[in-house]
Design an enzyme around this catalytic site. Structure first.
Site, PDB file in Angstrom:
ATOM      1  N   GLY A  87       0.810  -1.216   0.000  1.00 27.16           N
ATOM      2  CA  GLY A  87       0.000   0.000   0.000  1.00 27.16           C
ATOM      3  C   GLY A  87       0.839   1.258   0.000  1.00 27.16           C
ATOM      4  N   GLY A  89       2.486   3.849   1.496  1.00 21.58           N
ATOM      5  CA  GLY A  89       2.978   4.207   2.818  1.00 21.58           C
ATOM      6  C   GLY A  89       3.303   5.667   2.978  1.00 21.58           C
ATOM      7  CG  ASP A 120      10.119   9.344   7.276  1.00 19.59           C
ATOM      8  OD1 ASP A 120       9.681   9.039   6.151  1.00 19.59           O
ATOM      9  OD2 ASP A 120      11.265   9.804   7.446  1.00 19.59           O
ATOM     10  CG  ASP A 251       5.144  -3.038  -5.138  1.00 19.46           C
ATOM     11  OD1 ASP A 251       5.869  -4.046  -5.205  1.00 19.46           O
ATOM     12  OD2 ASP A 251       5.527  -1.961  -4.662  1.00 19.46           O
TER      13      ASP A 251
END
Length: 475
Positions: A87, A89, A120, A251
């Protein structure tokens, strides 16, 4: 001045794959580069994009009515290892531009999301400008690619090996559907036995990217065939210009056939199929010469996701998928061979194919610069035999005997590519708040086939002191 019209098609149609989320608010946003030409193509107002409201869109802190920013969910094989949930991030899909030809507006570096996996969620100026530079260079070369609309500095420092200035990239794409998107949905379908979401996703991909498949007797098989063809063509184009993607995880393979994710990418200098730039590709899985095989492997993973839709029985579905997948390499070689013949100015023949194979071997054995060779070959074809290394002296007569079209060669062989040393010089300057080298490099790369006076340094290979080059993913 008016904001763009955005829709929330993906967020509305696939809530199972979309986590509504809000971008982090930047401390002191500053526009570094804006792609005015792309903005015009998209019907966006560059003056509005430069305004305070425009900067809010480009950082995701304020979006037009109708848009629903989401982090997309997907799975994927990373360096051959399956990860069941990846996904976005550090990215958000802001929405789709309204109109006949939908385009995603997407951010990178907009902050941590539920898919951040301990990261982060941020990005820094260098890697975001790298994606801007190289994706625009790929577009100018005529290679299908996501585009870069803008890079905005956030005014915050981001911890990597050292403290580095943060940035957000605005990316434009036909969509962000990936093989990994289908892998996540197929994984869920296997667990539940419910094919509804998988079928919806396949039909969405057909409608958005391969509408001709809807008319086929088996639309899902036609979708697979279309993606196989799109990727065969795309990877052949990468190979023809010496592009090394660097992170061909599932991906990072789009259903649309666009190049996506320019993290550790680079362009090959001296011809060598074993060329690897990425600091994390320890085994050379994604080396230049491996890219066609990796693409086929990724497409096999895509085929696995579609098996329940391809036929009434698993056995028939598997045989159908394998038959289609076996067509990838012939398709790829067809695109590559046609492109390589054009690079040499030749028409197809046994002699031409043998000559090309011999040439590539000579280039590898003598560390000949891949991009410069073809422009120098055109010069040799016009009488400047000193343009090529002496090792090609005997070879040159055999090439000339095939009556090459030198004028046609010039139209397909670029003079200017994003040379690694030039990219690094420009990014280093940008980190010091000097964007002049970035803007100049963008200007040169916008016309890669047009040789211009005063730009010899942009066409030259890296100097010896540049040394071995290594790239990093930027996270």
């Amino acid at each position: 001045m008016a904001p763009p019209l955005l829709t929330a098609d993906f967020a509305r149609e696939f809530p199972e794959l979309a986590q509504p989320w809000q971008a982090a608010t930047p401390a002191d946003p500053k526009l570094l580069v804006l792609n005015e030409k792309l903005a015009a193509e998209l019907g966006l107002d560059p003056d509005w994009l430069r305004s305070p409201d425009g900067l809010k869109l480009l950082t995701g802190t304020s979006v037009p009515d109708g848009a629903t920013p989401v982090a997309q969910a997907y799975a994927g094989h990373q360096f051959g290892n399956y990860v069941p949930l990846l996904g976005d991030g550090r990215a958000l899909l802001l929405g789709e531009l309204a109109g006949d030809h939908r385009r995603d507006i997407h951010l990178k570096g907009s902050g941590r999301t539920p898919f951040a996996r301990g990261g982060d969620g941020l990005a820094v100026v260098g890697p975001m400008l790298r994606e801007y530079l190289i994706s625009e260079a790929m577009h100018a070369l005529g290679i299908p690619t996501t585009r870069s609309l803008a890079v905005v500095a956030t005014g915050a420092q981001v911890q990597r090996e050292t403290q580095l200035p943060g940035a957000v990239l605005t990316r434009i794409a036909a969509s962000h559907l990936r093989v990994g998107s289908f892998q996540l949905v197929a994984q869920q379908a296997r667990a539940t036995g419910d094919l509804g979401l998988l079928r919806r996703l396949a039909e969405h991909a057909i409608a958005r990217h391969h509408p001709q498949a809807a008319q086929a007797e088996n639309p899902y098989l036609a979708l697979f065939e279309a993606v196989v063809e799109a990727q065969a063509s795309l990877v052949a184009q990468w190979m023809l210009v010496g592009f090394v993607h660097g992170v061909m995880n599932t991906d990072n393979m789009t259903i649309s056939g666009e190049t996506i994710d320019y993290g550790p990418c680079a362009f090959m200098d001296a011809y060598d199929p074993a060329t690897v730039f990425s600091s994390i590709d320890y085994s050379g899985r994604y080396a230049y010469g491996n890219q066609p095989l990796v693409a086929q492997w990724n497409l096999a993973r895509f085929a696995e996701t579609l098996l329940p839709l391809l036929a009434a029985t698993e056995e028939l579905a598997l045989s159908t998928a394998v038959e289609t997948l076996e067509g990838f390499m012939p398709r790829y070689h067809g695109h590559w061979s046609a492109g390589m013949l054009a690079k040499f100015g030749l028409t197809g023949s046994v002699e031409a194919a043998a000559l090309i194979d011999q040439t590539l071997a000579l280039m590898k054995d003598n560390a000949v610069d891949y991009t410069s060779f073809f422009r120098n070959l055109a010069r040799a074809g016009r009488g400047d035999t000193a343009a090529l290394p002496p090792v090609f002296d005997d070879w040159l007569a055999r090439w000339q005997a095939l009556q090459p079209d030198v004028d046609a060669m010039v139209r397909v062989n670029p003079v200017y590519i994003p040379r690694n040393h030039l990219v690094e010089q420009a990014l280093t300057a940008a980190m010091r708040d000097d964007l002049v080298p970035v803007r100049k490099l963008l200007e040169v790369l916008a016309e890669p086939y047009d040789e211009r006076d005063g730009l010899a340094d942009y066409a030259a290979p890296a100097p010896p002191e540049f040394g071995d080059y290594q790239t990093f993913c930027g996270t």
